[in-house]
Design an enzyme around this catalytic site. Structure first.
Site, PDB file in Angstrom:
ATOM      1  N   CYS A 212      55.188  39.716  44.201  1.00 53.72           N
ATOM      2  CA  CYS A 212      55.051  40.944  44.972  1.00 53.72           C
ATOM      3  C   CYS A 212      55.284  42.097  44.003  1.00 53.72           C
ATOM      4  CB  CYS A 212      55.967  40.980  46.196  1.00 53.72           C
ATOM      5  SG  CYS A 212      57.728  41.045  45.874  1.00 53.72           S
TER       6      CYS A 212
ATOM      7  N   CYS B 185      50.611  42.478  45.913  1.00 55.45           N
ATOM      8  CA  CYS B 185      50.725  42.990  44.543  1.00 55.45           C
ATOM      9  C   CYS B 185      49.406  43.577  44.056  1.00 55.45           C
ATOM     10  CB  CYS B 185      51.231  41.930  43.579  1.00 55.45           C
ATOM     11  SG  CYS B 185      50.085  40.591  43.224  1.00 55.45           S
TER      12      CYS B 185
ATOM     13  N   CYS C  68      47.775  40.642  39.514  1.00 51.44           N
ATOM     14  CA  CYS C  68      47.970  39.241  39.171  1.00 51.44           C
ATOM     15  C   CYS C  68      46.748  38.696  38.430  1.00 51.44           C
ATOM     16  CB  CYS C  68      48.222  38.440  40.445  1.00 51.44           C
ATOM     17  SG  CYS C  68      48.855  36.803  40.120  1.00 51.44           S
TER      18      CYS C  68
END
Length: 137
Positions: free
Chosen positions: A11, A85, A89
């Site tokens: 997150c 997020c 990523c």
């Protein structure tokens, strides 16, 4: 999935949702799963309301520290679960990616964190059944 799958929870701040998810997975799956968590912009400390909400269910995360998301952590994980997020990523072939839409506990009190905590537990129970079911027989 390998004998001992690894899961990375991501997150933004690594101070709430991902910390709760990692703690639940460690608590419920024990050593059957390798657990990591990280944030794209980690906070200085874990959210105190999150620490308290987890303490209420007998899980102490007071000593956990937010960690920065690294390419190595993603590469070393079989399953990567993101929780708001964004595009931070990195994506690698052969990994399983899941995006869990969960309310953000940032700035919330314990009463608001409890339903998030409980929803994460339900999702973790389903995840364990998929990737690391208990051995029978």
């Amino acid at each position: 999935m390998p004998d001992k799958p690894s899961v990375l929870f991501v997150c933004v701040h690594n101070a709430g949702r991902s910390q709760m998810a990692a703690a639940w997975l460690t608590h419920l799956a024990g050593d059957r799963v390798e657990v990591r968590s990280a944030g794209s912009a980690p906070a200085d400390t874990v959210n105190p309301a999150v620490v308290e909400a987890m303490r209420e269910v007998g899980i102490d995360i007071a000593r956990e520290e937010p960690k920065v998301l690294t390419v190595d952590a993603v590469q070393a994980s079989d399953v990567v679960i993101t929780m708001g997020c964004g595009d931070a990523c990195p994506v690698f072939p052969g990994k399983t990616y899941l995006d869990w839409k969960l309310d953000d506990p940032a700035g919330q009190g314990v009463a608001a964190v409890r339903p998030i905590r409980d929803e994460i537990r339900t999702r973790i129970e389903d995840l364990i059944a998929d990737i690391a079911p208990a051995k029978t027989g």
